[in-house]
Each structure stands twice: as C-alpha cells, then as structure tokens.
Design a protein around this motif. Structure first.
Motif, short mmCIF file in Angstrom:
data_model
loop_
_atom_site.label_atom_id
_atom_site.label_comp_id
_atom_site.label_asym_id
_atom_site.label_seq_id
_atom_site.Cartn_x
_atom_site.Cartn_y
_atom_site.Cartn_z
N ARG A 273 0.87 -1.18 0.00
CA ARG A 273 0.00 0.00 0.00
C ARG A 273 0.90 1.22 0.00
O ARG A 273 1.99 1.21 0.58
CB ARG A 273 -0.89 0.04 1.24
N ALA B 94 1.68 5.16 1.06
CA ALA B 94 1.35 6.14 2.10
C ALA B 94 2.33 7.30 2.00
O ALA B 94 3.42 7.16 1.44
CB ALA B 94 1.45 5.49 3.49
N ARG C 210 1.22 6.66 8.54
CA ARG C 210 -0.01 6.10 9.09
C ARG C 210 -0.50 5.00 8.16
O ARG C 210 -0.61 5.19 6.95
CB ARG C 210 -1.07 7.20 9.24
N THR C 211 -0.78 3.82 8.74
CA THR C 211 -1.30 2.70 7.96
C THR C 211 -2.76 2.94 7.60
O THR C 211 -3.40 3.85 8.13
CB THR C 211 -1.20 1.37 8.75
N GLU C 212 -3.29 2.11 6.71
CA GLU C 212 -4.70 2.20 6.34
C GLU C 212 -5.61 2.02 7.55
O GLU C 212 -6.72 2.53 7.59
CB GLU C 212 -5.06 1.13 5.29
N GLN C 213 -5.12 1.27 8.55
CA GLN C 213 -5.91 1.03 9.76
C GLN C 213 -5.78 2.17 10.77
O GLN C 213 -6.39 2.13 11.82
CB GLN C 213 -5.48 -0.30 10.42
N LYS D 259 3.32 4.46 12.49
CA LYS D 259 4.52 3.64 12.53
C LYS D 259 5.75 4.51 12.28
O LYS D 259 5.73 5.39 11.43
CB LYS D 259 4.46 2.56 11.45
N TYR E 66 4.36 0.08 1.81
CA TYR E 66 4.50 -0.80 2.97
C TYR E 66 3.59 -2.02 2.79
O TYR E 66 2.61 -1.98 2.07
CB TYR E 66 4.17 -0.07 4.27
N PRO F 285 0.91 -4.29 4.38
CA PRO F 285 -0.04 -4.21 5.50
C PRO F 285 0.12 -5.35 6.50
O PRO F 285 -0.15 -5.18 7.69
CB PRO F 285 -1.42 -4.28 4.82
N PRO G 73 3.85 -4.08 8.61
CA PRO G 73 3.95 -2.64 8.38
C PRO G 73 5.35 -2.05 8.61
O PRO G 73 5.59 -0.90 8.25
CB PRO G 73 2.93 -2.04 9.35
#
Length: 134
Positions: free
Chosen positions: A34, A36, A62-65, A69, A92, A94, A97
């Motif tokens: 993904r 970011a 920031r992750t999708e969730q 990080k 990254y 998912p 991460p």
C-alpha cells in the motif's frame, strides 16, 4: 574449459538466479503493498566497518488502519539524502507494516536489477573466456 571461465560461469549463474529471486520477492511485495505519505522524523547516523558514515532516514507514516509507525529505512547514504521534515511516498506491506520501501524505481527494483546485471556481465565474460581458452 578453463578454471577462470568456470569461476565466471558459476558467479554469473549465481548472480542471475539471485536477481530472479529478488525480482520475485519484489513482485510479491508490490502485489501486497500500500502507498502512504511519510514524514522524515529523524536521521540515524551509522558508521560502517570501513569507518564510513551513512545516514538512514526514519519515516513516520499512518497505515490504512490508522496506526502510526516509525520505521528506519534500510537504505542509507552519504551525504544524507533526506532531512527532518521531508515528505515522501513509501510503500508498505499491510501484513508487515515495518516492511517499507521508498516509492521510487531505484529503491523498489535496485537489488534485482543489480544482481541480474552482474549475472549477465559475468556470463558474457565466462563465454569470452571459454571461447578464447581453446
């Protein structure tokens, strides 16, 4: 067949196989990755075995969730390529991460391309060496 030609042949085949494995891993990473935006929040200085200093950016993203990080890049440089406050695109995984790559052609494909190119060069030299050692 000369011993030198055989050495070039073995190194060439090994490097080419390594390049193909690296390409497979990169393609697998890209299939899951993904994108970011990340901010460089620090730059770590490391001294290598040859006493050369390299600088490794620390990314915050920031992750999708929604999890934040901080990850240290696996790629360093001297002089530093990034400074605190810089913003850049990263990729990254998912599922992992902390597995991050800077989203640029070189940072994504360098390992596979370099190993593959070394393999091809060594195979060419092996062919020339074997052809002329008749």
């Amino acid at each position: 067949m000369s011993a030198l030609g055989l050495v070039f042949l073995m190194v060439g085949v090994g490097s080419l196989i390594g390049g193909l494995v690296a390409m497979g891993r990169t393609k697998s990473f890209l299939a899951q990755a993904r994108e970011a935006r990340a901010e460089v929040v620090a730059v770590q200085q490391r001294t290598g075995s040859n006493r050369q200093k390299s600088y490794y950016p620390v990314f915050r993203y920031r992750t999708e969730q929604g999890a934040t990080k901080d990850v240290v890049s696996s790629v360093g440089s001297n002089p530093p390529r990034y400074k605190e406050g810089d913003s850049l695109a990263i990729l990254y995984d998912p599922a992992k991460p902390d597995s991050v790559r800077i989203h640029s052609f070189f940072n994504v494909w360098a390992g596979a391309l370099i190993l593959g190119a070394i393999g091809v060069i060594f195979l060419i030299v092996a062919g020339i060496t074997m052809a002329t050692s008749g």
